[in-house]
Design an enzyme around this catalytic site. Structure first.
Site, short mmCIF file in Angstrom:
data_model
loop_
_atom_site.label_atom_id
_atom_site.label_comp_id
_atom_site.label_asym_id
_atom_site.label_seq_id
_atom_site.Cartn_x
_atom_site.Cartn_y
_atom_site.Cartn_z
N GLU A 7 19.34 12.38 23.08
CA GLU A 7 17.97 11.88 23.22
C GLU A 7 17.98 10.41 23.62
O GLU A 7 18.91 9.68 23.28
CB GLU A 7 17.24 11.98 21.87
N ASP A 26 11.68 8.88 17.52
CA ASP A 26 10.53 8.12 17.06
C ASP A 26 9.98 8.80 15.80
O ASP A 26 10.51 8.62 14.72
CB ASP A 26 9.51 8.07 18.21
#
Length: 188
Positions: A103, A107
């Site tokens: 990734e 978040d």
């Protein structure tokens, strides 16, 4: 020149990113036997991680499979919509295999949670995550790895909107060679 003027400050330079990716690759290689059978599957989450995975896998001196899928959770905004969609399912058999999700940034954790659940349902024996940036201050979902999975983190990211090195705002800034904080007037 215009794109660079949109950046408030650079968080990580091209050289800092390159060094950290070398360190992550070395750690991954150390965590696997010299000739794993079957080889681990690296799954790049498009589009943000395309530069990162390209640089990472070139430093992995092991047999590996590489595949991609697309997941969207931002659209043209700056905050995750907390309802990611997976729009491209890869056709690789992960049953009994170790998967490393690559990734650009973790978040809220919603996207990873959904991707890991998908891979687990396909029979992956373990799922690790290798993220260039980790933003734990924004985490809303506790990410549970599968089996002997590990979490590889490049940098801990402050709670700012960042672009560059594959990451974008409305499909712009991906080609910056560094990671910087975008000035608010360019996304407000």
């Amino acid at each position: 020149m215009a794109m660079h003027s949109h950046i408030d400050r650079i968080l990580w330079t091209e050289d800092q990113i390159s060094l950290r990716i070398s360190q992550l690759a070395a750690q991954i290689v150390q965590d696997f036997p010299p000739a794993p059978s079957p080889p681990p599957v690296f799954v790049g989450v498009l589009t943000g991680a395309f530069i990162f995975i390209a640089d990472l896998v070139r430093k992995i001196n092991l047999p590996i499979d590489i595949h991609f899928l697309t997941s969207k959770s931002y659209g043209s905004g700056t905050l995750s919509n907390c309802a990611p969609t997976i729009s491209h399912h890869f056709n690789v058999d992960v049953n009994g295999r170790h998967v490393i999700l690559v990734e650009d940034i973790v978040d809220t954790g919603h996207t990873l949670h959904k991707l890991i659940a998908h891979l687990k349902s396909k029979g992956a024996s373990s799922v690790s995550v290798c993220t260039l940036l980790d933003k734990p201050a924004r985490r809303k979902v506790d990410v549970q790895l599968v089996g002997e999975g590990k979490f590889y983190r490049g940098f801990e990211c402050p709670d700012n909107f960042v672009v560059g090195y594959g990451m974008d705002f409305d499909e712009l800034y991906r080609n910056l060679p560094y990671i910087g904080v975008l000035k608010p007037e360019h996304y407000s």
